[in-house]
Design an enzyme around this catalytic site. Structure first.
Site, PDB file in Angstrom:
ATOM      1  CG  ASP A  45     -13.386  -5.939  -7.176  1.00 37.90           C
ATOM      2  OD1 ASP A  45     -12.731  -5.832  -6.127  1.00 37.90           O
ATOM      3  OD2 ASP A  45     -14.624  -6.099  -7.188  1.00 37.90           O
ATOM      4  CE1 TYR A 103     -15.968   2.127  -7.907  1.00 35.83           C
ATOM      5  CE2 TYR A 103     -17.204   3.148  -6.110  1.00 35.83           C
ATOM      6  CZ  TYR A 103     -16.092   2.449  -6.571  1.00 35.83           C
ATOM      7  OH  TYR A 103     -15.105   2.093  -5.690  1.00 35.83           O
TER       8      TYR A 103
END
Length: 256
Positions: A45, A103
């Site tokens: 994003d 992540y």
């Protein structure tokens, strides 16, 4: 590749908005003398960073594959670096060949924030208790329906995902200041899933919510049970693996 996502509207090309994909594709096109699209292992994003994003492109160029890293780094902005380049095996696709993604999310106490942390670490007035965070994270490990932590914009047919690693730890930054890091690895993630999990864990821990109450949020499979979605600043795509054996132990012990 690695990039500082604070300057970009995510990985994916988006018309006139600056994206990591469009910048890299433009440089590759210039090098090979032909319009070329670079495909990534997944989308990040706007504002999200990457330490080790996998990507690929197809070319008939005679340039030595290992040389592309050196050449592209002379053209790319300093916010994007190619860490290495090589010839991929036949049939390889950066996205569809991916076996797992990891992540990291970084949280720091507001009073310890340095100028260098801006848009790279998420500030909290006080660090949530890591003991509670660790208990919450333990419930996210394994195979679950993660509907609670899926954005309303997620269009996945199934919201069941495998999570191979889910853990919080206290580490020190380059200047010796303490921060919390959440590590999560899985076969794939839903839209905003990691940020939703982090934000909900942090808010719940600050409020002193019991581990059983947090588990009930996950088990409810109800988006309304999620709390705050953490900002993109502290999120990093830490690594991408194309090794089918890396988490084979998980399939053997917990596979459906």
């Amino acid at each position: 590749v690695s990039y500082d996502g604070s300057e970009y509207h995510g990985w994916q090309s988006q018309g006139d908005y600056a994206s990591v994909q469009s910048v890299i594709s433009g440089c590759v096109s210039k090098v090979v003398g032909k319009d070329t699209v670079v495909y990534g292992s997944g989308r990040t994003d706007s504002g999200v960073h990457a330490l080790d994003q996998g990507c690929h492109f197809d070319t008939s160029s005679s340039i030595d594959p290992e040389r592309f890293a050196v050449i592209l780094n002379t053209l790319l902005p300093k916010s994007i670096r190619v860490r290495s380049s090589s010839l991929a095996p036949e049939g390889f696709h950066a996205r569809y060949s991916t076996m797992s993604r990891e992540y990291w999310y970084l949280i720091k106490e507001s009073g310890s924030m340095l100028p260098f942390d801006r848009k790279r670490v998420a500030p909290y007035r006080a660090l949530p208790p890591i003991s509670l965070l660790s208990e919450y994270a333990g419930f996210l490990f394994g195979t679950h329906d993660f509907t609670t932590f899926a954005s309303a914009r997620d269009q996945s047919l199934s919201r069941v995902r495998d999570v191979y690693v889910s853990e919080w730890e206290t580490i020190a930054d380059a200047y010796g200041e303490p921060l919390l890091r959440y590590r999560v690895a899985g076969n794939a993630f839903l839209y905003h899933q990691v940020r939703s999990m982090v934000g909900t864990m942090a808010e719940a821990a600050i409020a002193g919510e019991s581990a059983e109450s947090f588990k009930a949020r996950l088990d409810a499979r109800d988006r309304d049970k999620a709390l705050r979605t953490a900002p993109p600043d502290g999120l990093y795509l830490a690594s991408v693996s194309y090794d089918a054996d890396k988490y084979q132990w998980f399939e053997e012990e917990y596979g459906r």
